[in-house]
Motif scaffolding. Structure first.
Motif, PDB file in Angstrom:
ATOM      1  N   ALA A  88      -2.381   5.165   4.491  1.00  0.00           N
ATOM      2  CA  ALA A  88      -3.245   5.942   5.388  1.00  0.00           C
ATOM      3  C   ALA A  88      -2.588   7.233   5.866  1.00  0.00           C
ATOM      4  O   ALA A  88      -3.275   8.200   6.222  1.00  0.00           O
ATOM      5  N   GLY A  89      -1.261   7.281   5.859  1.00  0.00           N
ATOM      6  CA  GLY A  89      -0.567   8.446   6.392  1.00  0.00           C
ATOM      7  C   GLY A  89      -0.509   9.612   5.429  1.00  0.00           C
ATOM      8  O   GLY A  89      -0.668   9.459   4.216  1.00  0.00           O
ATOM      9  N   SER A  90      -0.273  10.793   5.992  1.00  0.00           N
ATOM     10  CA  SER A  90      -0.079  11.999   5.177  1.00  0.00           C
ATOM     11  C   SER A  90       1.410  12.180   4.910  1.00  0.00           C
ATOM     12  O   SER A  90       2.225  12.138   5.841  1.00  0.00           O
ATOM     13  N   ARG A  91       1.756  12.382   3.674  1.00  0.00           N
ATOM     14  CA  ARG A  91       3.165  12.495   3.309  1.00  0.00           C
ATOM     15  C   ARG A  91       3.793  13.740   3.924  1.00  0.00           C
ATOM     16  O   ARG A  91       3.209  14.821   3.928  1.00  0.00           O
ATOM     17  N   VAL A  92       5.009  13.590   4.463  1.00  0.00           N
ATOM     18  CA  VAL A  92       5.778  14.719   4.990  1.00  0.00           C
ATOM     19  C   VAL A  92       7.157  14.688   4.353  1.00  0.00           C
ATOM     20  O   VAL A  92       7.692  13.615   4.054  1.00  0.00           O
TER      21      VAL A  92
END
Length: 242
Positions: free
Chosen positions: A180-184
């Motif tokens: 669900a998270g956005s890659r950083v």
């Protein structure tokens, strides 16, 4: 007469001591210097954004103590544990920590800056400081498989609880959080950091800055760990922003 002059000189030396206190912000203080301190603590993830009111109360005391412990400035055995003296203020970047009046003079510009720009290395979301504050308050909670409350957490239950207490819903499992998270490329305060302790993303924590993250470990319960630790650096697989 000579003895009287020496006595007065000693008394004068002792009387200077309150000037050291004036260079500190402490329990019971009020005003712009306290507000500046609270804003700086919030930007580092040690104070909730809802606790910026210019009043040095129990919540601010706890935030100062947590910051001092994490940065090895003071400890419960120290004489000034919980007092934001020159070293603490300087570490936080509050006008060099020279005095209350100096800290107060920077309150306005600090307030405007915090409203218009992001703090370097921190998420722009004001909710992140609240998440970190909640997470820190849970240090010491035991590990329980499937646990989702302060009576006991597993790693994902701890993250879900910390975010939920600040009005943000996150998935239940580590794998779901990863997807669900956005890659950083590198984590900011409030981002999630993931580790492959088994196949695939299998452990996660909340990044709190200074190469540290807070998590519920199976052998430690809720604790703060350093990502440079050989085990965590070896199993680290990336960060996600939710």
């Amino acid at each position: 007469m000579k003895k009287l002059m020496m006595t007065l000189a000693v008394a004068g030396a002792i009387f200077i001591a309150p000037e050291v206190t004036e260079a500190s912000v402490k329990m019971g203080d009020r005003g712009s210097s306290v507000e500046t301190l609270q804003q700086s603590l919030a930007s580092q993830g040690y104070n909730s954004s809802s606790n910026i009111d210019g009043v040095f109360g129990p919540k601010t005391l706890a935030a100062v103590q947590a910051y001092q412990l994490s940065n090895r400035i003071s400890s419960p055995r120290g004489n000034f544990f919980g007092v934001a003296g020159p070293r603490t203020l300087s570490s936080l970047g509050v006008s060099g920590g020279s005095s209350n009046s100096t800290a107060a003079s920077s309150s306005s510009s600090s307030s405007n800056s915090s409203q218009s720009t992001s703090v370097a290395g921190a998420s722009s979301s004001s909710s992140n400081s609240g998440v970190i504050s909640t997470a820190r308050s849970l240090v010491g909670s035991p590990y329980v498989w499937g646990g989702t409350s302060p009576r006991g957490f597993d790693c994902s239950g701890f993250i879900q609880y910390s975010f939920a207490q600040n009005g943000k819903s996150v998935p239940r499992t580590v794998a779901q959080m990863w997807n669900a998270g956005s890659r950083v490329s590198s984590p900011s305060v409030g981002d999630l950091v993931f580790f492959e302790t088994r196949t695939g993303p299998s452990h996660a924590g909340i990044y709190i800055g200074n190469n540290q993250f807070i998590h519920s470990g199976s052998s430690t319960g809720v604790t703060i760990s350093n990502m440079s630790n050989p085990y965590w650096s070896r199993t680290y697989i990336g960060a996600r922003s939710l």
